[in-house]
Every structure is written in C-alpha cells, then in structure tokens.
Design an enzyme around this catalytic site. Structure first.
Site, PDB file in Angstrom:
ATOM      1  N   GLY A   1       6.524  -7.358 -10.276  1.00  0.00           N
ATOM      2  CA  GLY A   1       6.359  -7.096  -8.836  1.00  0.00           C
ATOM      3  C   GLY A   1       6.203  -8.403  -8.080  1.00  0.00           C
TER       4      GLY A   1
ATOM      5  N   LEU B   1       1.811 -10.190  -2.401  1.00  0.00           N
ATOM      6  CA  LEU B   1       0.920 -10.999  -3.240  1.00  0.00           C
ATOM      7  C   LEU B   1       1.724 -11.794  -4.271  1.00  0.00           C
ATOM      8  CD1 LEU B   1      -1.883 -11.784  -4.375  1.00  0.00           C
ATOM      9  CD2 LEU B   1      -1.852  -9.661  -5.693  1.00  0.00           C
TER      10      LEU B   1
ATOM     11  N   ARG C   1      14.118  -5.709  -7.700  1.00  0.00           N
ATOM     12  CA  ARG C   1      15.245  -6.114  -6.849  1.00  0.00           C
ATOM     13  C   ARG C   1      16.040  -7.239  -7.496  1.00  0.00           C
ATOM     14  NH1 ARG C   1      12.394  -7.492  -1.455  1.00  0.00           N
ATOM     15  NH2 ARG C   1      10.577  -7.746  -2.782  1.00  0.00           N
TER      16      ARG C   1
ATOM     17  N   TYR D   1      -2.454   7.014  -3.724  1.00  0.00           N
ATOM     18  CA  TYR D   1      -2.602   5.608  -4.120  1.00  0.00           C
ATOM     19  C   TYR D   1      -4.017   5.357  -4.664  1.00  0.00           C
ATOM     20  CZ  TYR D   1      -3.034   0.501  -3.282  1.00  0.00           C
ATOM     21  OH  TYR D   1      -3.259  -0.844  -3.395  1.00  0.00           O
TER      22      TYR D   1
ATOM     23  N   LYS E   1      -5.167   4.360  -8.400  1.00  0.00           N
ATOM     24  CA  LYS E   1      -5.909   3.125  -8.682  1.00  0.00           C
ATOM     25  C   LYS E   1      -7.220   3.439  -9.425  1.00  0.00           C
ATOM     26  CE  LYS E   1      -3.208  -0.151  -7.231  1.00  0.00           C
ATOM     27  NZ  LYS E   1      -2.627  -1.100  -8.184  1.00  0.00           N
TER      28      LYS E   1
HETATM   29  C1  AKB Z   1      -2.993  -0.672   1.508  1.00  0.00           C
HETATM   30  O1  AKB Z   1      -3.249  -0.738   2.725  1.00  0.00           O
HETATM   31  O2  AKB Z   1      -2.536   0.334   0.962  1.00  0.00           O
HETATM   32  C2  AKB Z   1      -3.309  -1.877   0.647  1.00  0.00           C
HETATM   33  C3  AKB Z   1      -4.642  -1.765  -0.002  1.00  0.00           C
HETATM   34  C4  AKB Z   1      -5.881  -1.811   0.814  1.00  0.00           C
HETATM   35  O3  AKB Z   1      -4.716  -1.654  -1.189  1.00  0.00           O
HETATM   36  N1  AKB Z   1      -3.236  -3.061   1.425  1.00  0.00           N
END
Ligand code: AKB
Length: 316
Positions: A8, A13, A36, A141, A145
């Site tokens: 990535g 980052l 990519r 997300y 995580k």
């Molecule tokens: C997002 O906004 O999804 C990221 C994060 C806070 O992990 N920047």
C-alpha cells in the site's frame, strides 16, 4: 541488513514512509508495492505491482526480494468502507491474515500494521480516551481494525509473531492526498486555501477529532519498530495522540496566513462517523513503553504545510 516490503506504498502514509525507510535502511533495502501499476504511483526506488489479496503472489514477492519486515498499509478507510462494507471487510481482514501468516511460518521477522482511532465508538469516553476502554465501533472500517488488533495480539501470543501497531489519528501531510477517510477534510482545506479557493467542509464547525502531522506519524512508526521488544506491553495497538482540532479551529489558524480564506459547512454522512469517534486520545502507554513524543502543534503544522504547498503550486 533487513529488507523491507511496504504494502500500500502508493497511499497517503505509504509515500512518506517509503522515503523515511529508504533513508534509514538504504534505498536498495526497501521494496514499495501497491495494487496500481508503477506508472500511476511514481515511486522512487524498487517498486512492484502487488495485490495483497493474492496470497501466492505475496509469498513469491517475499521470497524473491528476501523480505524480512513488512509494513502493511493497504486498507479501505472509514468513509469509503461504508459504501463497500463487504469489500472493506474482505480487503482489510484477509490481507492482514496473509501477512500474519508469513510471520507465523517464519518467512518474515517483523510486521507493522496500522490501526486507527476508528476502533472506538459512540460509547467510548470522548476526551482523553484511554488505551483500554469500551470499544464498540459502528463503521465497517472500525470493526475491521478492532478485529485486526485482536488478530495481531493473537498471533503474537500464540505464535510469537513480532507484530507492532499504532492507532493513527487522522493523518495530515502535503505530499499526497488521502482517499476515503473521514478526516480527509483536514488535508483538503490546505489545498483550497493555498490555491485561493473557498472551502466547503463536510463536517460541522465544532467537530473535534484527533489528528497528527505526517512527520510525527512517520517518526512514531519508525520509533515503535525500532523499540526494544521487551518494553512493548501492547501487541494489539497503541493509542497515539497528536493534535486535536475542529474545522473552525483549523480554519482560524489558516486564516492567520490567508485572511481572505472563506469556509462553509455542508455536513454529510461522514458527520455521523466523526461523531462516533473520540475528540482526544491519551497515549501515556506509548510514551512509557517506547518514549513516544509528538513535535507538531496546530500552529507549527499549519505553517509547515502552507510553506510546502505554496512552493509546490508555484513550481507547477
Ligand atoms: C479515516 O478518516 O478513515 C482515517 C482514520 C482516522 O483512520 N483517516
């Protein structure tokens, strides 16, 4: 000498971390990879096109380049994840398990994997959020995580895999644009200000979120990866605090450089995501375990970014 694979590497980052790793370990010892093609990523040094969901291809790349450390940064972020929840889960989880398996079978010695403040949820204490607290994330997300953190801890405890992680706040830099996150406005606002355009913000004026200047984030990552393993008490993911601010606070700071700069607020679906996250983080455990200290406050970060972006746009 360790050989490092960054997965990535073409992201916000990744682009900055690859340069820092090249400086630290030597250009020849860092392999940057992304899904990519090379022509789209424009990376300095060794680059390979790699789909981290292709476990076979990942194994082959690790063997071919004699990789001993992996920085696995590929992920679908919070806002984009809400439009593609199953894909986000699939990419974020399967890719991590592929990398952890490389550790389990002894192919690689050390892994860095980023977590996020998105692991927290609406019932988490909002201010000074502690390392250990209630964690009920409401985005896919955040769920991925949090699950990832548990997998990292599991692989460390069960198989001794040396995996290290931090919960990044929103990352703010000037070298590349983020994509698909809820904190992205805090990068975009600088691009608009420097180009003399008004800014329309997708969060409400007073929405305070934890953020961090990219230089601090890169330093934290390298510091954690260089830390003495016997000092690390957290193998899920470390809280990391930088600067907390809201759109109206960063706007006021940018206005000291560009008095004519104008902002309007049009909150959208990302407001609910932001509202479910903390506004400030307690990172005492990271400070104690690996001597973490950030160096940038809002004023310093703002003038650095404006200086660099102004130069960038003048050159273009
Ligand atoms: C997002 O906004 O999804 C990221 C994060 C806070 O992990 N920047």
């Amino acid at each position: 000498m360790d050989k490092i694979l960054v997965i990535g590497a073409g992201g916000q980052l990744g682009t900055e971390l690859v340069s820092a790793l090249q400086l630290l370990h030597g250009r020849e010892n860092v392999v940057a990879s992304d899904i990519r093609p090379e022509s789209e990523v424009k990376m300095d040094g060794t680059y390979i096109c790699l789909d981290v969901l292709d476990e076979q291809a990942l194994h082959e790349a690790v063997i071919k380049h004699e990789i001993s450390q992996v920085y696995h940064l590929a992920a679908v972020l919070s806002a984009r994840g809400e439009s593609h929840p199953l894909f986000a889960w699939d990419l974020n989880m399967k890719s991590l398990l592929h990398v952890l398996e490389l550790g389990r079978i002894g192919r690689i010695k050390k892994i860095f994997w980023p977590s996020s403040i998105a692991v927290f949820g609406p019932d988490t204490p909002k201010e000074n959020t502690p390392q250990y607290t209630r964690m009920n994330p409401t985005t896919v997300y955040g769920i991925s995580k949090l699950a990832g953190e548990r997998w990292c801890d599991y692989y460390y405890r069960k198989y001794g895999v040396d995996v290290r992680s931090v919960r990044y706040p929103g990352l703010i830099g000037y070298k590349s644009l983020p994509g698909g996150g809820t904190t992205d406005y805090a990068v975009d606002i600088f691009y608009q200000a420097v180009q003399g355009r008004p800014f329309s913000c997708f969060l409400q004026a007073g929405t305070r979120l934890p953020m961090m200047y990219m230089e601090d984030a890169v330093n934290a990552t390298l510091k954690l990866m260089q830390a003495d393993p016997s000092r690390l008490s957290v193998r899920s993911s470390y809280n990391l605090a930088g600067i907390s601010f809201s759109p109206d606070e960063i706007y006021a700071e940018i206005k000291t450089h560009f008095p004519e700069f104008a902002i309007s607020y049009q909150p959208d679906y990302r407001q609910a995501i932001a509202d479910s996250w903390p506004s400030g983080i307690d990172d005492t455990v990271a400070q104690n375990d690996w001597d973490w200290q950030p160096h940038f406050d809002l004023a310093r970060m703002t003038s650095e970014i404006i200086g660099h972006l102004t130069e960038q746009f003048q050159r273009a």
